[in-house]
Design a protein around this motif. Structure first.
Motif, PDB file in Angstrom:
ATOM      1  N   ALA A  35       0.829  -1.205   0.000  1.00 22.60           N
ATOM      2  CA  ALA A  35       0.000   0.000   0.000  1.00 22.60           C
ATOM      3  C   ALA A  35       0.864   1.257   0.000  1.00 22.60           C
ATOM      4  CB  ALA A  35      -0.915   0.002   1.217  1.00 22.60           C
ATOM      5  N   GLN A  36       1.996   1.212   0.689  1.00 20.92           N
ATOM      6  CA  GLN A  36       2.868   2.381   0.776  1.00 20.92           C
ATOM      7  C   GLN A  36       3.812   2.483  -0.421  1.00 20.92           C
ATOM      8  OE1 GLN A  36       2.813   4.766   3.075  1.00 20.92           O
ATOM      9  NE2 GLN A  36       4.527   5.870   2.209  1.00 20.92           N
ATOM     10  N   PHE A  37       4.358   1.358  -0.833  1.00 15.69           N
ATOM     11  CA  PHE A  37       5.363   1.330  -1.892  1.00 15.69           C
ATOM     12  C   PHE A  37       4.843   0.530  -3.074  1.00 15.69           C
ATOM     13  CE2 PHE A  37       7.644   1.889   2.052  1.00 15.69           C
ATOM     14  CZ  PHE A  37       8.480   2.942   1.765  1.00 15.69           C
ATOM     15  N   SER A  38       3.866   1.059  -3.767  1.00 13.96           N
ATOM     16  CA  SER A  38       3.308   0.358  -4.926  1.00 13.96           C
ATOM     17  C   SER A  38       4.332   0.301  -6.041  1.00 13.96           C
ATOM     18  CB  SER A  38       2.061   1.080  -5.428  1.00 13.96           C
ATOM     19  OG  SER A  38       1.061   1.100  -4.431  1.00 13.96           O
ATOM     20  N   PRO A  39       4.445  -0.835  -6.714  1.00  5.58           N
ATOM     21  CA  PRO A  39       5.358  -0.924  -7.857  1.00  5.58           C
ATOM     22  C   PRO A  39       4.987   0.070  -8.962  1.00  5.58           C
ATOM     23  CG  PRO A  39       4.682  -3.101  -7.141  1.00  5.58           C
ATOM     24  CD  PRO A  39       3.830  -2.104  -6.391  1.00  5.58           C
ATOM     25  N   PRO A  86      -1.253   2.333 -10.230  1.00  8.31           N
ATOM     26  CA  PRO A  86      -1.691   3.739 -10.302  1.00  8.31           C
ATOM     27  C   PRO A  86      -1.374   4.513  -9.029  1.00  8.31           C
ATOM     28  CG  PRO A  86      -3.583   2.288 -10.051  1.00  8.31           C
ATOM     29  CD  PRO A  86      -2.380   1.406 -10.247  1.00  8.31           C
ATOM     30  N   TYR A  87      -1.009   3.821  -7.949  1.00  5.15           N
ATOM     31  CA  TYR A  87      -0.712   4.485  -6.677  1.00  5.15           C
ATOM     32  C   TYR A  87       0.784   4.715  -6.463  1.00  5.15           C
ATOM     33  CZ  TYR A  87      -5.464   2.942  -5.969  1.00  5.15           C
ATOM     34  OH  TYR A  87      -6.798   2.707  -6.122  1.00  5.15           O
ATOM     35  N   PHE A  88       1.583   4.417  -7.483  1.00  4.56           N
ATOM     36  CA  PHE A  88       3.037   4.550  -7.364  1.00  4.56           C
ATOM     37  C   PHE A  88       3.425   5.997  -7.085  1.00  4.56           C
ATOM     38  CE2 PHE A  88       7.137   5.544  -9.312  1.00  4.56           C
ATOM     39  CZ  PHE A  88       7.947   4.691  -8.582  1.00  4.56           C
TER      40      PHE A  88
END
Length: 101
Positions: free
Chosen positions: A14-18, A22-24
């Motif tokens: 959740a914190q470090f999305s690849p 879309p949350y990167f």
């Protein structure tokens, strides 16, 4: 992987999305990391597949894995009784801290 470690790594997604997520967030990429594993078995290669898997998982999360270290033979002495560990772990931490500046 212990249940606590699994919860920790699941929360990292959740914190470090690849990068393909879309949350990167660009500022989260490239965080430096040293993996240290401890085990009772004296054969440091016994769980090599797991160590490699864990390293790849953190690389997928775009951590910069600086090293994978295995402290084997922990059945004989606890960590605070092994003076060799004091120096080697302090050196690892120092190398990671110095690299950030």
């Amino acid at each position: 992987m212990s249940a606590q470690a699994k919860i920790f790594t699941d929360r990292l997604f959740a914190q470090f999305s690849p990068r393909f997520s879309p949350y990167f967030k660009e500022e989260n990429a490239g965080k430096k990391l040293i993996l240290v594993f401890t085990q009772g078995n004296p054969d440091s290669n016994m769980f090599q597949l797991y160590f490699d898997y864990t390293k790849k998982m953190f690389e997928l999360l775009e951590f910069d894995v600086k090293g994978v270290h295995v402290v084997a033979g922990m059945r004989n002495k606890s960590a605070h009784e092994r003076e060799d560990l004091h120096f080697s772990m302090k050196s690892l931490g120092s190398s990671l801290a110095l690299e950030q500046f």
